[in-house]
Design a protein around this motif. Structure first.
Motif, PDB file in Angstrom:
ATOM      1  N   PRO A  84      38.256 -62.764  93.031  1.00 21.34           N
ATOM      2  CA  PRO A  84      37.368 -62.618  91.969  1.00 21.34           C
ATOM      3  C   PRO A  84      35.728 -62.770  92.250  1.00 21.34           C
ATOM      4  CG  PRO A  84      38.609 -64.068  90.556  1.00 21.34           C
ATOM      5  CD  PRO A  84      38.729 -63.995  92.544  1.00 21.34           C
ATOM      6  N   LEU A  85      34.990 -63.557  93.278  1.00 22.09           N
ATOM      7  CA  LEU A  85      33.540 -63.643  93.572  1.00 22.09           C
ATOM      8  C   LEU A  85      33.331 -62.353  94.920  1.00 22.09           C
ATOM      9  CD1 LEU A  85      31.070 -64.549  93.998  1.00 22.09           C
ATOM     10  CD2 LEU A  85      31.861 -66.366  95.459  1.00 22.09           C
ATOM     11  N   ALA A  86      34.487 -61.470  95.279  1.00 22.86           N
ATOM     12  CA  ALA A  86      34.484 -60.678  96.474  1.00 22.86           C
ATOM     13  C   ALA A  86      34.172 -59.464  95.608  1.00 22.86           C
ATOM     14  CB  ALA A  86      35.250 -61.161  97.453  1.00 22.86           C
ATOM     15  N   ASP A  87      34.844 -59.277  94.527  1.00 22.78           N
ATOM     16  CA  ASP A  87      35.143 -58.435  94.102  1.00 22.78           C
ATOM     17  C   ASP A  87      33.209 -58.250  93.515  1.00 22.78           C
ATOM     18  OD1 ASP A  87      37.110 -56.679  94.290  1.00 22.78           O
ATOM     19  OD2 ASP A  87      38.529 -58.530  93.125  1.00 22.78           O
ATOM     20  N   ALA A  88      33.010 -59.351  92.864  1.00 22.16           N
ATOM     21  CA  ALA A  88      32.086 -59.172  92.311  1.00 22.16           C
ATOM     22  C   ALA A  88      30.880 -58.898  93.360  1.00 22.16           C
ATOM     23  CB  ALA A  88      31.208 -60.255  91.130  1.00 22.16           C
ATOM     24  N   MET A  89      30.422 -59.510  94.364  1.00 21.38           N
ATOM     25  CA  MET A  89      28.808 -59.601  94.924  1.00 21.38           C
ATOM     26  C   MET A  89      29.171 -58.339  95.486  1.00 21.38           C
ATOM     27  SD  MET A  89      29.519 -63.886  97.075  1.00 21.38           S
ATOM     28  CE  MET A  89      27.689 -62.894  97.999  1.00 21.38           C
ATOM     29  N   ALA A  90      30.373 -57.433  96.012  1.00 20.37           N
ATOM     30  CA  ALA A  90      30.652 -56.680  96.959  1.00 20.37           C
ATOM     31  C   ALA A  90      29.647 -55.770  96.728  1.00 20.37           C
ATOM     32  CB  ALA A  90      32.102 -55.890  97.245  1.00 20.37           C
ATOM     33  N   PRO A  91      29.407 -54.666  95.477  1.00 17.29           N
ATOM     34  CA  PRO A  91      28.291 -53.958  95.384  1.00 17.29           C
ATOM     35  C   PRO A  91      27.187 -53.806  95.731  1.00 17.29           C
ATOM     36  CG  PRO A  91      30.179 -54.042  93.229  1.00 17.29           C
ATOM     37  CD  PRO A  91      30.156 -55.097  94.675  1.00 17.29           C
ATOM     38  N   ASP A  92      26.768 -55.590  95.211  1.00 19.37           N
ATOM     39  CA  ASP A  92      25.324 -55.830  96.205  1.00 19.37           C
ATOM     40  C   ASP A  92      25.098 -55.907  97.590  1.00 19.37           C
ATOM     41  OD1 ASP A  92      24.648 -55.863  93.380  1.00 19.37           O
ATOM     42  OD2 ASP A  92      25.644 -57.516  92.497  1.00 19.37           O
ATOM     43  N   VAL A  93      26.470 -56.536  97.998  1.00 18.92           N
ATOM     44  CA  VAL A  93      25.840 -57.449  99.727  1.00 18.92           C
ATOM     45  C   VAL A  93      26.119 -55.473  99.746  1.00 18.92           C
ATOM     46  CG1 VAL A  93      27.797 -57.919 101.541  1.00 18.92           C
ATOM     47  CG2 VAL A  93      27.658 -59.059  99.632  1.00 18.92           C
ATOM     48  N   ALA A  94      26.906 -54.802  99.722  1.00 17.03           N
ATOM     49  CA  ALA A  94      26.742 -53.315 100.050  1.00 17.03           C
ATOM     50  C   ALA A  94      25.712 -52.155  99.895  1.00 17.03           C
ATOM     51  CB  ALA A  94      27.753 -52.052  99.784  1.00 17.03           C
ATOM     52  N   ALA A  95      24.311 -52.798  98.901  1.00 18.17           N
ATOM     53  CA  ALA A  95      23.446 -52.373  98.662  1.00 18.17           C
ATOM     54  C   ALA A  95      22.261 -53.523  99.766  1.00 18.17           C
ATOM     55  CB  ALA A  95      23.141 -52.690  97.547  1.00 18.17           C
ATOM     56  N   ALA A  96      22.597 -54.603  99.792  1.00 16.60           N
ATOM     57  CA  ALA A  96      21.690 -55.141 100.518  1.00 16.60           C
ATOM     58  C   ALA A  96      21.962 -54.820 102.428  1.00 16.60           C
ATOM     59  CB  ALA A  96      21.932 -56.879 100.564  1.00 16.60           C
ATOM     60  N   VAL A  97      23.130 -54.507 102.905  1.00 12.50           N
ATOM     61  CA  VAL A  97      23.412 -54.241 104.083  1.00 12.50           C
ATOM     62  C   VAL A  97      22.669 -52.782 104.436  1.00 12.50           C
ATOM     63  CG1 VAL A  97      25.138 -53.206 105.996  1.00 12.50           C
ATOM     64  CG2 VAL A  97      25.531 -55.496 104.371  1.00 12.50           C
ATOM     65  N   GLU A  98      22.796 -52.058 103.800  1.00 15.27           N
ATOM     66  CA  GLU A  98      22.198 -50.606 103.493  1.00 15.27           C
ATOM     67  C   GLU A  98      20.804 -50.568 103.304  1.00 15.27           C
ATOM     68  OE1 GLU A  98      23.160 -47.496 103.678  1.00 15.27           O
ATOM     69  OE2 GLU A  98      24.973 -48.466 102.862  1.00 15.27           O
ATOM     70  N   THR A 150      47.497 -64.227 102.556  1.00 11.98           N
ATOM     71  CA  THR A 150      47.119 -63.001 102.678  1.00 11.98           C
ATOM     72  C   THR A 150      47.640 -61.727 102.507  1.00 11.98           C
ATOM     73  OG1 THR A 150      48.485 -64.483 104.625  1.00 11.98           O
ATOM     74  CG2 THR A 150      48.112 -61.917 104.704  1.00 11.98           C
ATOM     75  N   ASP A 151      48.676 -62.169 101.285  1.00  6.65           N
ATOM     76  CA  ASP A 151      48.845 -61.055 100.772  1.00  6.65           C
ATOM     77  C   ASP A 151      47.422 -60.537  99.866  1.00  6.65           C
ATOM     78  OD1 ASP A 151      50.863 -60.366 101.158  1.00  6.65           O
ATOM     79  OD2 ASP A 151      52.022 -61.479  99.563  1.00  6.65           O
ATOM     80  N   LEU A 152      46.977 -62.317  99.581  1.00  7.41           N
ATOM     81  CA  LEU A 152      45.491 -61.864  98.396  1.00  7.41           C
ATOM     82  C   LEU A 152      44.289 -60.815  98.942  1.00  7.41           C
ATOM     83  CD1 LEU A 152      45.497 -62.720  94.986  1.00  7.41           C
ATOM     84  CD2 LEU A 152      44.023 -64.900  96.487  1.00  7.41           C
ATOM     85  N   LEU A 153      44.107 -61.372 100.186  1.00  4.83           N
ATOM     86  CA  LEU A 153      43.478 -60.694 100.918  1.00  4.83           C
ATOM     87  C   LEU A 153      43.583 -59.605 101.154  1.00  4.83           C
ATOM     88  CD1 LEU A 153      42.305 -63.941 103.353  1.00  4.83           C
ATOM     89  CD2 LEU A 153      40.975 -62.715 101.354  1.00  4.83           C
ATOM     90  N   THR A 154      44.661 -58.597 101.481  1.00  6.96           N
ATOM     91  CA  THR A 154      45.093 -57.807 102.033  1.00  6.96           C
ATOM     92  C   THR A 154      44.708 -56.783 100.863  1.00  6.96           C
ATOM     93  OG1 THR A 154      47.451 -58.446 103.786  1.00  6.96           O
ATOM     94  CG2 THR A 154      47.066 -55.828 102.917  1.00  6.96           C
ATOM     95  N   ASP A 155      45.161 -57.330  99.552  1.00  6.99           N
ATOM     96  CA  ASP A 155      44.744 -56.029  98.375  1.00  6.99           C
ATOM     97  C   ASP A 155      42.976 -56.120  98.271  1.00  6.99           C
ATOM     98  OD1 ASP A 155      47.587 -55.674  97.974  1.00  6.99           O
ATOM     99  OD2 ASP A 155      47.657 -57.608  96.383  1.00  6.99           O
ATOM    100  N   LEU A 156      42.661 -57.180  98.370  1.00 14.41           N
ATOM    101  CA  LEU A 156      41.333 -56.952  97.645  1.00 14.41           C
ATOM    102  C   LEU A 156      40.944 -56.468  99.383  1.00 14.41           C
ATOM    103  CD1 LEU A 156      38.498 -58.723  96.611  1.00 14.41           C
ATOM    104  CD2 LEU A 156      38.742 -60.512  99.214  1.00 14.41           C
TER     105      LEU A 156
END
Length: 388
Positions: A84-98, A150-156
């Protein structure tokens, strides 16, 4: 000059090693930005850090049910916090990378959004292993749990990364910087691309402490269960205080962030302590086997009494015991008498624990720490250009 973006979870022990590396990179003229929980990062890094705030999931890791241990605790950690932390952080991490356009993303292995977003955007990413347990396959004896993860990370990855990628996001092609040494990890095979640099340490914002109350005629013993075990630690801390009270030749310094002890005659009980500075004056440490506390203690050549609770802690404790630098006790069942006996053992110079702790400390310093990590990351950034 290279540009780096550090991506971290909201966990102090995962931020501190990278803070030392970032300080080294900045001192060399490189550009460093951060993505993570802004409130925590500004407290740990100071007001000068450039921080991109990332959203957090509703789950509060610090209040994980204290009765959870073993595989149940591991599943909870990944299913209910890290993913859940990864899902929550992903948009803001993408914005930071951009916005930052880094030459290299450096992501803690448990801030999986850093690795997955970087691969989706075509930016090189190296990860950092804040614990040596991640290097020795702690799930080797639990194949069903390993397959579940492994399945959890694949779905993520399907949600926030590049679905065509196949590697473990904790071990990206650009490699892993691990804040440990072979002397602690032991003679075990390591994943490809791992660079062992030893603990990375740096100065930290000051924490108030009554230094004048340390008794020079008694040996100081630090008791700490870290910042994530407040709910689980009350009984253990009381047993530790009882063990210390039976030994007038030692003075306990007890970190009690939950305020479960109150005033304890003969000991210093504080919600927070300046651990790094305090360790230079300690004869022993009683702790939960958190990798950060273990490595900082061994850096100072201080032997340990280890009471692992869950997660990577049993693996780290086993490594310390195998190296001869500590004694392990059972967190949930240890009595004051047994804890005291373990403390006596590590305080006895004839036991060899002090010599082993000092030897590990020498190996840590020889590995290079933050400067070695900075050298490695600069080289990775130079040879691994972005693809998008």
């Amino acid at each position: 000059m290279s540009r780096f973006l550090f991506v971290v979870p909201p966990l102090v022990g995962h931020v501190n090693p990278l803070a030392a590396v970032a300080a080294e990179l900045t001192a060399r003229g490189h550009d460093v930005a951060w993505a993570g929980h802004a409130e925590l990062l500004r407290r740990l890094l100071g007001p000068g850090a450039r921080v991109h705030d990332c959203a957090l999931p509703p789950t509060d890791l610090l209040h994980r049910p204290p009765e959870l241990t073993g595989p149940a605790a591991f599943r909870f950690l990944w299913r209910d916090f890290f993913v859940p932390l990864a899902d929550a952080m992903a948009p803001d991490v993408a914005a930071a990378v951009e916005r930052e356009r880094p030459d290299l993303v450096v992501a803690d292995q448990h801030a999986v959004a850093g690795s997955l977003v970087a691969e989706r955007l075509g930016v090189p990413c190296a990860t950092s292993a804040s614990t040596s347990a991640e290097l020795v396959d702690p799930l080797a004896g639990l194949p069903k749990v390993a397959a579940w993860l492994t399945d959890l990370l694949t779905d993520l990855r399907r949600r926030i990364g590049d679905p065509a990628a196949a590697h473990d996001p904790r071990h990206p092609p650009a490699g892993v910087v691990a804040f440990t040494t072979r002397d602690l990890v032991g003679d075990v095979p390591l994943p490809d691309g791992v660079r062992l640099v030893g603990p990375a340490v740096t100065s930290r914002p000051p924490v108030g402490f009554p230094w004048d109350r340390l008794d020079p005629d008694r040996r100081a013993v630090l008791v700490s269960l870290g910042t994530a075990n407040v709910d689980a630690g009350a009984r253990f801390l009381r047993e530790a205080v009882a063990a210390l009270a039976a030994r007038p030749h030692v003075q306990g310094v007890v970190a009690d962030p939950g305020g479960v002890l109150g005033d304890v005659p003969g000991a210093l009980v504080l919600p927070h302590v300046p651990q790094w500075d305090l360790l230079a004056r300690c004869a022993a440490v009683v702790c939960h086997s958190g990798h950060n506390t273990v490595c900082e203690s061994l850096w100072h050549g201080v032997p340990l009494v280890l009471a692992p609770i869950r997660d990577d802690q049993p693996v780290v404790a086993a490594q310390v015991v195998a190296a001869g630098a500590g004694v392990r006790v059972r967190f949930g069942r240890v009595t004051a008498d047994a804890l005291g006996a373990a403390l006596d053992a590590v305080l006895d110079p004839a036991s060899g624990h002090l010599d082993a702790a000092r030897a590990l400390g020498r190996s840590f310093r020889a590995a290079g720490g933050a400067p070695a990590a900075a050298d490695h990351l600069v080289a990775v950034a130079a040879r691994t250009p972005a693809t998008a």
